[in-house]
Motif scaffolding. Structure first.
Motif, PDB file in Angstrom:
ATOM      1  N   LEU A  28       0.833  -1.363  -0.459  1.00 23.72           N
ATOM      2  CA  LEU A  28      -0.004  -0.296   0.419  1.00 23.72           C
ATOM      3  C   LEU A  28       1.061   1.336  -0.135  1.00 23.72           C
ATOM      4  CD1 LEU A  28      -2.746  -1.167   2.587  1.00 23.72           C
ATOM      5  CD2 LEU A  28      -2.844  -0.868  -0.119  1.00 23.72           C
ATOM      6  N   CYS A  29       2.123   1.212   0.422  1.00 22.26           N
ATOM      7  CA  CYS A  29       2.913   2.547   0.637  1.00 22.26           C
ATOM      8  C   CYS A  29       3.211   2.873  -0.216  1.00 22.26           C
ATOM      9  CB  CYS A  29       3.828   2.124   2.050  1.00 22.26           C
ATOM     10  SG  CYS A  29       3.244   2.227   3.644  1.00 22.26           S
ATOM     11  N   SER A  30       4.083   1.227  -1.366  1.00 21.18           N
ATOM     12  CA  SER A  30       4.297   1.444  -2.638  1.00 21.18           C
ATOM     13  C   SER A  30       3.220   1.971  -3.399  1.00 21.18           C
ATOM     14  CB  SER A  30       5.422   0.472  -3.461  1.00 21.18           C
ATOM     15  OG  SER A  30       3.775  -0.787  -3.902  1.00 21.18           O
ATOM     16  N   LEU A  31       2.353   1.235  -3.477  1.00 21.58           N
ATOM     17  CA  LEU A  31       1.451   2.433  -4.100  1.00 21.58           C
ATOM     18  C   LEU A  31       1.065   4.074  -4.164  1.00 21.58           C
ATOM     19  CD1 LEU A  31      -2.665  -0.302  -3.852  1.00 21.58           C
ATOM     20  CD2 LEU A  31      -0.327   0.312  -6.039  1.00 21.58           C
ATOM     21  N   TRP A  65      11.600   3.456  -2.396  1.00 24.45           N
ATOM     22  CA  TRP A  65      12.266   3.098  -3.089  1.00 24.45           C
ATOM     23  C   TRP A  65      13.882   2.331  -3.724  1.00 24.45           C
ATOM     24  CZ3 TRP A  65       8.131   1.262  -5.065  1.00 24.45           C
ATOM     25  CH2 TRP A  65       7.151   2.336  -5.583  1.00 24.45           C
ATOM     26  N   THR A  66      14.508   2.856  -2.699  1.00 19.00           N
ATOM     27  CA  THR A  66      15.919   2.027  -2.512  1.00 19.00           C
ATOM     28  C   THR A  66      15.468   1.314  -1.305  1.00 19.00           C
ATOM     29  OG1 THR A  66      17.069   4.272  -2.625  1.00 19.00           O
ATOM     30  CG2 THR A  66      18.123   2.376  -1.534  1.00 19.00           C
ATOM     31  N   ALA A  67      14.612   0.979  -0.766  1.00 19.73           N
ATOM     32  CA  ALA A  67      14.836  -0.040   0.518  1.00 19.73           C
ATOM     33  C   ALA A  67      13.773  -0.799   0.209  1.00 19.73           C
ATOM     34  CB  ALA A  67      13.734   0.753   1.964  1.00 19.73           C
ATOM     35  N   LEU A 147       9.089   3.302 -14.887  1.00 17.75           N
ATOM     36  CA  LEU A 147       9.036   2.501 -15.330  1.00 17.75           C
ATOM     37  C   LEU A 147       8.292   1.273 -14.416  1.00 17.75           C
ATOM     38  CD1 LEU A 147      12.553   1.535 -16.819  1.00 17.75           C
ATOM     39  CD2 LEU A 147       9.834   1.657 -18.291  1.00 17.75           C
ATOM     40  N   ARG A 148       8.514   1.766 -12.843  1.00 16.86           N
ATOM     41  CA  ARG A 148       7.790   1.121 -11.710  1.00 16.86           C
ATOM     42  C   ARG A 148       6.445   0.880 -12.078  1.00 16.86           C
ATOM     43  NH1 ARG A 148      10.796   4.639  -9.014  1.00 16.86           N
ATOM     44  NH2 ARG A 148      13.152   4.013  -8.484  1.00 16.86           N
TER      45      ARG A 148
END
Length: 260
Positions: A28-31, A65-67, A147-148
């Motif tokens: 959800l955090c990635s969204l 995004w690094t993590a 691209l992600r």
């Protein structure tokens, strides 16, 4: 669902199942991070200075995004009716799928970040324009972060598979459709502005662009909010019978309008 395959490795304690609360929260955090990138990255064409708040969010998303690269090495996956949780297998699966793309984008992020954060004091007059052009090129490279979206689409599908309610799935489908329309017009609006500004740098008469004519008709320097709102208004009219006062003023803008 399926049998969970584990091993006695010491790394097993760091692994998490794809449907666990910890992994779902991370997804959800990635969204949220992807939504921020989808909205903010195209706005770079307006070449406006970043506010402290925006700079903070840019840093936070880059760190996230690094993590995410490290988190992906600890996330199990579904394989032939089982949930693969063995660290070695999970690592090999990630390396064969998204690792190269993630690593390339992350390295580009950090290179651009360090290059744009470099101190420009002391740059000579003759090198100033060159430095500004380089900064614009580096900002364009940030578009590679999009691209992600391919990876995030897979995350969305996994989250959909966890939902059992038909009503909820229908609401999510409608919401996805609306968000898709809003984002499409967002990108069309930013490109519409970029086409206009690129014509000035290519030698076109500065008066022969829709942005310049809008400034002359208003008799004042337009701020970012008004310019973006006008560009977004224009993008909306391309999908409806409505019209507005902004029209193509040169060949490139005319070609872009035909393409849209």
């Amino acid at each position: 669902t399926g049998e969970v395959v584990r091993t006695a490795s010491r790394m097993q304690v760091f692994m998490c199942q794809p449907s666990s609360i910890r992994r779902v929260t991370w997804d959800l955090c990635s969204l949220l991070a992807m939504t921020y990138d989808l909205v903010m990255i195209p706005l770079q064409v307006f070449d406006r200075p970043e506010s402290p708040t925006q700079e903070l969010f840019n840093t936070l998303t880059m760190l996230f995004w690094t993590a995410d690269v490290f988190a992906s090495f600890c996330s199990g996956y579904h394989h032939m009716g089982t949930i693969e949780m063995r660290p070695r297998r999970v690592a090999l699966h990630y390396i064969r799928t998204w690792f190269v793309v993630d690593l390339a984008v992350i390295l580009m992020d950090w290179v651009v970040r360090m290059a744009l954060a470099g101190d420009v004091e002391g740059v000579g007059v003759f090198r100033f324009n060159k430095a500004m052009r380089l900064a614009r090129v580096l900002r364009v490279l940030r578009f590679l972060r999009l691209l992600r979206i391919l990876k995030v689409l897979a995350v969305i599908q996994e989250l959909r598979d966890m939902i059992q309610s038909e009503t909820m799935l229908t609401c999510l489908s409608i919401a996805k459709f609306i968000v898709g329309i809003l984002l499409l017009n967002h990108y069309l609006a930013c490109c519409w502005y970029a086409v206009s500004e690129s014509q000035i740098s290519d030698g076109t008469d500065p008066r022969d662009t829709w942005v310049s004519k809008l400034r002359m008709s208003s008799g004042r320097d337009l701020g970012f909010s008004y310019t973006y709102a006008t560009a977004y208004h224009w993008s909306l009219t391309q999908f409806t019978p409505a019209s507005m006062e902004v029209v193509p003023c040169n060949t490139a803008e005319r070609i872009y309008t035909i393409g849209v």
